[in-house]
Write an enzyme that holds these catalytic residues in place. Structure first.
Site, short mmCIF file in Angstrom:
data_model
loop_
_atom_site.label_atom_id
_atom_site.label_comp_id
_atom_site.label_asym_id
_atom_site.label_seq_id
_atom_site.Cartn_x
_atom_site.Cartn_y
_atom_site.Cartn_z
N THR A 101 11.25 -51.99 35.34
CA THR A 101 10.19 -51.41 34.50
C THR A 101 9.03 -52.40 34.52
OG1 THR A 101 11.71 -50.21 33.09
CG2 THR A 101 9.55 -50.70 32.17
N LYS A 120 8.20 -43.91 32.32
CA LYS A 120 9.01 -44.88 31.58
C LYS A 120 8.25 -45.39 30.35
CE LYS A 120 12.45 -47.71 30.68
NZ LYS A 120 13.08 -48.75 31.50
#
Lengths: 294, 294
Positions: free
Chosen positions: A102, A177
C-alpha cells in the site's frame, strides 16, 4: 502438464507478515518462487517451503518473469524499484512488475511510466484482508494498470486472493485502497466514540457493544477490531503506524485536489498523537485509548 | 386462556411510520390496544386492525395498564408526559410508562422521577431497526429502568422486537441509543468520504463500493445506506432531520461531561449545513452530497 510448465517464474521481494504467507500460497499453486528480503533470515526461512533464496534483487530480477513487491513504506518501494541495485536496473525487458505494497498512487504512476520506458509491464495491486487473508489466500486485490497486463497476471494473483478487481489505470489500485482506509477511519472512530460515550455514561462497553453491533451501527471495525480494545487487548492486528502511513497518503492525495475530508483528518490527528505517546506498534483499536484515558 | 385474560391493556401514543406497525404487532400478539395520535387520521386508520381509537390522552390513559409513547422530538415527549392534558395528569397509579421515542436521557430521568412521585413505573426504551424492523417485529429495544419493571413489561416488548436488553437505570436505554447513533455517524461519514475520494480520483463509486464493502471497511451504513446515494437515491430510510435531532442530544450529553467526540461533531455540522440547504427530509445518505457537490 502444459499449464504447469508454462507457469511464470516469480520473484517476490518483501517476505514479512504479509509477504511470507503469500509466497507460500504461490508455491502451493505450483509457481517457482525466488525470494528476497532486506532482513535475509525472513526470506531464507521460506526455503523449507520450496522457495529459492536470492541474496540480491539483481539475482532475483534476472531470473523472474513476474516480480512482486510487498514492502513497508513508500520510501522502501522507491528504493526497491528505482535504487541503484533495484528492479529497474536489473529486470529483463518483458517482465511484469506488481507492487502489492500500500503506497502512494503517484509512486505507482511513476513506476508505470519508468516501466513503459524500459519495456516492462507495471501494475499496482494493494490488498485488503490482513495477515489472515494472506495466510488463507483470501485477499482482496485491488489492481491499477492496463487490462491486457491484468489478464496476463491474473492467475498469479488468484493464487493469493479470491476477490481480484481491475479498478482503472495505474494508481487506481492504490486509490481504491485509500478509499478503503478512509472508510475504515470513519467506522473505527465512530465505534470508538460510541464506546467512550457509553463508558462515560456509566454503561458497560461490552453490553453496549453486544446490543448495537448487530444493527445499523454495525461494522467490521466495530465487531472485529474495536471490540478487542473493549476487552483491553491492544495487540496489533493492523499496526497503528501502518494505518497512519496510509492515512497520510490519503490526506495528501485529497489535499492535492482540495478535497476536504474532516473525519479522515480527525482520525489521522488522533492517531498521530497516539503514535507520539508510543502507541505506533499497537493495533489500530488503540484509538479507544485517546477517548477513555484522561 | 388465562394468559390471554391477563394480557395488559395497552395505550399507544404516536402512530406514525414506526408506531403504526408496532401497534399492529401488539394486536397480533393478542393485546388490547388503544391508540392516540396528534394527527387523528393516523390513529383512526388502525381501527380496522382492531385498535380502539381514543380522542384524548386522558381517555387513553384512564383505560391503560401500560402506556407506550413513540412520538417525534423531545418537546413532543415533554408535552405528552408533562402537559396539562398529558399522561401524568391522567394515568392511574400502578400504570407502566414506556417511552420508545429516541429522546434526551435527561428527559427519561425526569419522567422516571415524576413517575415515582405519582406511583407509576417508567422505562425508557428507544429502538433500532427502522421502519422495516417495526413492521417485521424485529426491533432491537434498548431499555433503561428498574430490573423488576423491565421483567414485568418484557412480554409486551417482545411483541415488537427480537433483541431486548436492559442496559441500566433510567436513561440507559437512551444513552445506548446515543452510542448507536454516534457509531452510525462515523461509519456513514467514513463511507461517504471514501466514495467522494474515489469519485474525485476518477474511479467509479459503484465499482469501489463493490470492491471494498465486503472487507474490513464494510459496514451496514456503507452497504445499506450510503450505497443508495451512490445510485443517486436520496429517499429517506432514516430522515436526516431525525438524525440531526439524535446527534444534537448526543453532543449535548457529551459536552456536559466535557467528552470530546470530534467525528460526531463533524458529522453533526455537515448534517446541519445540509439541513439549511433544504435536505432535512432526505435520507441520511444525503451526506454524500456535501462532499461531491461543489
Amino acid at each position: 502438464m502444459k499449464g504447469e510448465m508454462m507457469k511464470k517464474r516469480i520473484g517476490f521481494i518483501g517476505t514479512g507478515i504479509m509477504g511470507a504467507p503469500m509466497v507460500k500460497n504461490l508455491l502451493k499453486a505450483g509457481y517457482p518462487v525466488q525470494v528476497f528480503n532486506r532482513s535475509k533470515d525472513k526470506a531464507k526461512a521460506l526455503e523449507k517451503d520450496g522457495a529459492v533464496f536470492q541474496n540480491t534483487i539483481a539475482d532475483l530480477a534476472q531470473n523472474s518473469d513476474v516480480i512482486i513487491t510487498m514492502v513497508g513504506y513508500p520510501e522502501d518501494v522507491e528504493e526497491v524499484y528505482f535504487g541503484s541495485e533495484g528492479i529497474f536496473e536489473n529486470a529483463k525487458p518483458g517482465t511484469y512488475l506488481i507492487d502489492m505494497t500500500t503506497t502512494s498512487p503517484k509512486l505507482s504512476k511513476a513506476i508505470e511510466a519508468q516501466a513503459k520506458i524500459d519495456g516492462l509491464y507495471a501494475l499496482d495491486a494493494p490488498v485488503t484482508g490482513g495477515d489472515k487473508g494472506a495466510r488463507e489466500g483470501t485477499l482482496t486485490i485491488l489492481v491499477g494498470g492496463e487490462q491486457e497486463d491484468f489478464q496476463t497476471v491474473k492467475p498469479v494473483l488468484q493464487a493469493m486472493g479470491t476477490k481480484i478487481r481491475l479498478m482503472g489505470p495505474a494508481g487506481s489500485g492504490q486509490h481504491t485502497k485509500m478509499a478503503n482506509q478512509i472508510a475504515i477511519a470513519g467506522a473505527l472512530s465512530g465505534a470508538a466514540e460510541a464506546m467512550a460515550y457509553a463508558k462515560e455514561k456509566g454503561l458497560s462497553m461490552e453490553t453496549v457493544l453486544e446490543a448495537i453491533s448487530s444493527g445499523a451501527a454495525g461494522s467490521v471495525q466495530m465487531t472485529n477490531v474495536l471490540s478487542r480494545a473493549v476487552e483491553g487487548d491492544y495487540q496489533p492486528g493492523f499496526f497503528l503506524k501502518h494505518f497512519i502511513k496510509d492515512m497520510r497518503i490519503a490526506k495528501a492525495e485529497a489535499d492535492s485536489d482540495e478535497l476536504e475530508l474532516p473525519v479522515l483528518e480527525d482520525v489521522l490527528e488522533i492517531s498521530q498523537e497516539l503514535e507520539k505517546e508510543g502507541c505506533g506498534d499497537n493495533g489500530t483499536q488503540i484509538i479507544l485509548k485517546h477517548y477513555i484515558d484522561e
